[in-house]
Write an enzyme that holds these catalytic residues in place. Structure first.
Site, PDB file in Angstrom:
ATOM      1  N   HIS A 260       0.827  -1.216   0.000  1.00  0.00           N
ATOM      2  CA  HIS A 260       0.000   0.000   0.000  1.00  0.00           C
ATOM      3  C   HIS A 260       0.858   1.262   0.000  1.00  0.00           C
ATOM      4  O   HIS A 260       0.492   2.264  -0.588  1.00  0.00           O
ATOM      5  CB  HIS A 260      -0.924   0.013   1.215  1.00  0.00           C
ATOM      6  N   ASP A 358     -10.581  -6.235  -0.062  1.00  0.00           N
ATOM      7  CA  ASP A 358     -10.181  -4.990  -0.729  1.00  0.00           C
ATOM      8  C   ASP A 358     -10.958  -4.777  -2.020  1.00  0.00           C
ATOM      9  O   ASP A 358     -11.179  -3.640  -2.429  1.00  0.00           O
ATOM     10  CB  ASP A 358      -8.685  -5.021  -1.051  1.00  0.00           C
ATOM     11  N   HIS A 417     -39.963  22.666  31.951  1.00  0.00           N
ATOM     12  CA  HIS A 417     -40.068  21.277  31.489  1.00  0.00           C
ATOM     13  C   HIS A 417     -41.214  20.558  32.243  1.00  0.00           C
ATOM     14  O   HIS A 417     -42.021  19.853  31.648  1.00  0.00           O
ATOM     15  CB  HIS A 417     -38.750  20.518  31.732  1.00  0.00           C
TER      16      HIS A 417
END
Length: 428
Positions: A260, A358, A417
């Site tokens: 790679h 891959d 709330h």
């Protein structure tokens, strides 16, 4: 060739043996910021300017024409076209099983909650050019993006010095269903997809690998402007093998990863000194016949072979290292793999090389590197989607839930709330 072998290191030594090649891009930030800001301000003009500077070509029209895409098919081998079609079929089949639909859940009588999967509307794909144009990455990113239902898929890739895109990249994009392809690479491409230019649309999330400048750009834009797939670093593989493994297969996988690039890393972890020595000899034999030998030899300088006492140590070492790719070539690979909790993608048995993932087995090859497999998944269908939660509560359901909400809101001193519940029960 310089591959060091470490025999039975103690656990305090493991951390040092798991060190990866460093990818510190912070020194690039000032340069990258200036390019990002230039493209944000000057759009296409800046993209062209940096393309001329870095890619050595001045591109008049950044958008790849339909004629260029059509002509690309005549420029690649028929065998490659059939290979990409087969890979596309397998990738689609694997990702199709990732669709999410759990339906509605009745939490309690009168309280119903559910999730709705929704595609990210606009995504950007970055595909490197250079010495190894990654047309396979086009398939890995574009196929799930299209399957997820993303309305706009933008692909940026650098042109060559004649202003052309590698034909297989264009063919792969067409196969996957990408309609907007642009001749832009490097930081300027990331900037264009982040901020939008006259030609290149702004997106909400950017995917794809790149050189250190691209990595730095993705890191910076992800702080405030756009989402990215995951932190990126040099690619890596760990191979777990025992005395039953074939040294030639182990060596081939070791070298495939090293190919790679110079900063890639391969690690062999084994309980067999005999296998370790045989694999090392086989690596030298196979290396002599490989064309990218210069890259591979640099990679091998920070690759290593580690001999451990038993399966338990190999499993613990692996979970600590958290490899991007993990290949297990042992007689008991199914049993051993059950203990693996930190890895990007796992390849089991003698006939499952990393190369399969891959390219063509169907799994995605865009994976977490640098130990990020401890907290990130590889790219999958979910990477291109969001999940919106919904809830519907009846009057009786709210009456049942009210004491819990009111008590918690009151104790957090959030009176509004609490009142949002109280007022409904009084007036409903």
């Amino acid at each position: 060739m310089d591959i060091k072998t470490y025999k039975y290191p103690g656990k305090p030594e493991w951390e040092a043996l798991q060190q990866r090649p460093e990818l510190d891009v912070t020194s690039l930030f000032d340069t990258v910021r200036s390019i990002l800001e230039d493209v944000r301000t000057n759009g296409d003009e800046a993209v062209r300017k940096y393309g001329e500077r870095f890619d050595k070509v001045c591109v008049a029209d950044l958008l790849v024409s339909q004629e260029e895409i059509k002509n690309s098919e005549s420029l690649i081998d028929e065998d490659l076209m059939y290979a990409m079609i087969e890979a596309k079929r397998n990738i689609e089949k694997f990702h199709a099983h990732q669709y999410f639909d759990h339906g509605k859940t009745e939490i309690r009588p009168g309280i119903t909650c559910w999730q709705k999967p929704v595609a990210i509307e606009k995504v950007g794909l970055y595909i490197p050019g250079g010495t190894a144009p990654l047309f396979s990455t086009v398939l890995m990113l574009a196929i799930p993006a299209v399957m997820a239902g993303c309305k706009e898929v933008v692909l940026c890739t650098p042109p060559d010095n004649e202003g052309k895109i590698y034909p297989a990249i264009l063919c792969a994009a067409k196969l996957a269903g990408v309609k907007k392809i642009f001749k832009a690479g490097g930081v300027q491409a990331i900037a264009a997809m982040t901020y939008g230019t006259e030609s290149i649309p702004k997106v909400y999330k950017i995917f794809g690998p790149g050189n250190p400048y691209v990595v730095a750009a993705k890191q910076l834009v992800s702080l405030t402007d756009v989402a990215i797939d995951m932190p990126a670093g040099p690619s890596e593989v760990e191979i777990i093998a025992d005395a039953s493994a074939d040294p030639a297969y182990v060596a081939a996988d070791f070298l495939a990863q090293a190919e790679h690039g110079a900063d890639s890393q391969s690690i062999l972890v084994t309980t067999s000194e005999t296998l370790a020595e045989a694999a090392k000899k086989e690596i030298a034999i196979q290396l002599s016949g490989l064309p990218r030998r210069d890259f591979i030899e640099k990679s091998l300088s920070h690759s290593r072979i580690i001999i451990l006492k038993d399966d338990a140590e190999m499993t613990e070492f692996t979970n600590q290292y958290a490899p991007e790719h993990l290949i297990i070539q042992t007689g008991n690979y199914a049993e051993l793999s059950a203990g693996i909790v930190n890895a990007g993608s796992v390849f089991l048995g003698r006939f499952t090389p990393e190369s399969a993932g891959d390219y063509a087995s169907g799994t995605n090859h865009t994976l977490p590197t640098g130990g990020y497999a401890k907290m990130y998944s590889g790219v999958n269908l979910d990477s291109f989607m969001r999940k919106i939660t919904f809830q519907e509560i009846t009057k009786n359901g709210l009456r049942m839930l009210a004491p819990t909400i009111e008590a918690m809101a009151a104790n957090e001193q959030l009176e509004a709330h609490r009142n949002a519940v109280t007022v409904r029960l009084k007036n409903g």
